[in-house]
Design a protein around this motif. Structure first.
Motif, PDB file in Angstrom:
ATOM      1  N   VAL A 258       0.849  -1.205   0.000  1.00 28.16           N
ATOM      2  CA  VAL A 258       0.000   0.000   0.000  1.00 28.16           C
ATOM      3  C   VAL A 258       0.884   1.255   0.000  1.00 28.16           C
ATOM      4  O   VAL A 258       1.727   1.417   0.884  1.00 28.16           O
ATOM      5  CB  VAL A 258      -0.952  -0.014   1.222  1.00 28.16           C
ATOM      6  CG1 VAL A 258      -1.741   1.296   1.322  1.00 28.16           C
ATOM      7  CG2 VAL A 258      -1.907  -1.209   1.131  1.00 28.16           C
ATOM      8  N   PRO A 259       0.702   2.138  -0.990  1.00 31.37           N
ATOM      9  CA  PRO A 259       1.540   3.347  -1.034  1.00 31.37           C
ATOM     10  C   PRO A 259       1.162   4.341   0.064  1.00 31.37           C
ATOM     11  O   PRO A 259       0.052   4.305   0.599  1.00 31.37           O
ATOM     12  CB  PRO A 259       1.250   3.937  -2.424  1.00 31.37           C
ATOM     13  CG  PRO A 259      -0.037   3.344  -2.860  1.00 31.37           C
ATOM     14  CD  PRO A 259      -0.245   2.057  -2.109  1.00 31.37           C
ATOM     15  N   SER A 260       2.086   5.242   0.367  1.00 25.99           N
ATOM     16  CA  SER A 260       1.814   6.293   1.346  1.00 25.99           C
ATOM     17  C   SER A 260       0.763   7.233   0.762  1.00 25.99           C
ATOM     18  O   SER A 260       0.587   7.310  -0.450  1.00 25.99           O
ATOM     19  CB  SER A 260       3.095   7.070   1.641  1.00 25.99           C
ATOM     20  OG  SER A 260       4.110   6.172   2.038  1.00 25.99           O
ATOM     21  N   PHE A 261       0.101   7.959   1.635  1.00 29.42           N
ATOM     22  CA  PHE A 261      -0.961   8.879   1.211  1.00 29.42           C
ATOM     23  C   PHE A 261      -0.644  10.272   1.751  1.00 29.42           C
ATOM     24  O   PHE A 261      -0.475  10.427   2.967  1.00 29.42           O
ATOM     25  CB  PHE A 261      -2.301   8.362   1.767  1.00 29.42           C
ATOM     26  CG  PHE A 261      -3.486   9.263   1.539  1.00 29.42           C
ATOM     27  CD1 PHE A 261      -3.696   9.897   0.322  1.00 29.42           C
ATOM     28  CD2 PHE A 261      -4.421   9.461   2.551  1.00 29.42           C
ATOM     29  CE1 PHE A 261      -4.798  10.716   0.114  1.00 29.42           C
ATOM     30  CE2 PHE A 261      -5.530  10.270   2.363  1.00 29.42           C
ATOM     31  CZ  PHE A 261      -5.712  10.905   1.147  1.00 29.42           C
ATOM     32  N   GLY A 262      -0.576  11.254   0.873  1.00 31.57           N
ATOM     33  CA  GLY A 262      -0.346  12.627   1.310  1.00 31.57           C
ATOM     34  C   GLY A 262       0.691  13.306   0.441  1.00 31.57           C
ATOM     35  O   GLY A 262       1.364  12.662  -0.367  1.00 31.57           O
ATOM     36  N   PRO A 263       0.817  14.622   0.593  1.00 34.18           N
ATOM     37  CA  PRO A 263       1.713  15.392  -0.275  1.00 34.18           C
ATOM     38  C   PRO A 263       3.187  15.242   0.109  1.00 34.18           C
ATOM     39  O   PRO A 263       3.513  15.004   1.274  1.00 34.18           O
ATOM     40  CB  PRO A 263       1.242  16.838  -0.038  1.00 34.18           C
ATOM     41  CG  PRO A 263       0.699  16.825   1.357  1.00 34.18           C
ATOM     42  CD  PRO A 263       0.107  15.453   1.571  1.00 34.18           C
ATOM     43  N   GLU A 264       4.028  15.429  -0.890  1.00 34.56           N
ATOM     44  CA  GLU A 264       5.479  15.289  -0.686  1.00 34.56           C
ATOM     45  C   GLU A 264       6.051  16.447   0.134  1.00 34.56           C
ATOM     46  O   GLU A 264       7.201  16.383   0.572  1.00 34.56           O
ATOM     47  CB  GLU A 264       6.208  15.207  -2.039  1.00 34.56           C
ATOM     48  CG  GLU A 264       5.831  13.987  -2.882  1.00 34.56           C
ATOM     49  CD  GLU A 264       6.329  12.663  -2.293  1.00 34.56           C
ATOM     50  OE1 GLU A 264       7.413  12.660  -1.693  1.00 34.56           O
ATOM     51  OE2 GLU A 264       5.616  11.652  -2.425  1.00 34.56           O
TER      52      GLU A 264
END
Ligand code: URA
Length: 200
Positions: free
Chosen positions: A19-25
């Motif tokens: 599952v990829p991370s969620f949110g802005p860089e």
């Protein structure tokens, strides 16, 4: 891995992957969970989405102003995180939600890379002891010097950058149902993080 493949064979329409991370860089806060829940993040492909634990987590994120939109337990609910990102110490669903040491160790380079790739990062909230311990190891620190506790706040460094390492009991169904973690206790931890991210 074998367990994930077993689930994928039974439920081919689910996400069933890392599952990829969620949110802005440009996140200033990194929330580090344990691992995808089988019918939650492993099904939907977004951390804590559709998981019991997500209800309290996303409500608290919203309360502290780290999101816009409304969480509706679906990856297409339009929710966006602001100045915050969610990731997991272990990226694939583990049997019985209990990752073993080898899995945790195998995923640690991903956690390290995640932290390294956030140029504005100021604070981390680790959810539960496994997340805390894996993060302490990622930072190259000794567990005995940085023991896990609810509401612990350590000033640490990663690649020469100062970071706040804040930890909480995990917002799991078990912890919230037994009262080990109340919404007020969880908000207390977010207040610590907010104090850090809102300081120049
Ligand atoms: N879902 C996640 O993505 N992580 C957790 O730690 C629990 C549920």
């Amino acid at each position: 891995m074998a367990y994930r493949e077993e689930v994928a064979a039974k439920e081919p329409d689910w996400f069933n992957g890392a599952v990829p991370s969620f949110g802005p860089e440009d996140a200033e806060l990194l929330i580090i969970g344990l691992a995808p829940g089988v019918t939650g993040a492993n099904r939907t492909g977004r951390p804590f989405t559709g998981d019991w634990a997500g209800d309290l987590l996303y409500a608290t994120i919203d309360k502290f102003g780290y999101s816009t939109g409304t969480y509706d337990a679906r990856p297409d609910d339009g929710l966006e995180l602001k100045r915050a990102m969610i990731t997991n110490a272990v990226r694939c669903v583990p049997p019985q939600n209990k990752p073993v040491g080898a899995e945790i160790n195998q995923c640690r380079p991903f956690l390290s890379a995640r932290i390294a790739a956030l140029p504005k990062l100021k604070a981390m909230i680790c959810l539960g002891k496994i997340s805390h311990d894996s993060t302490v190891r990622t930072l190259g620190l000794k567990l005995k010097d940085y023991p896990f506790g609810h509401g612990t706040h350590y000033d640490v460094e990663f690649a020469g950058r100062p970071l706040a390492l804040i930890s909480s009991y995990h917002c799991s169904r078990y912890n919230t149902n037994t009262g080990r973690l109340t919404p007020e206790m969880f908000e207390g931890v977010f207040a610590l993080a907010k104090g850090v991210t809102d300081t120049a």
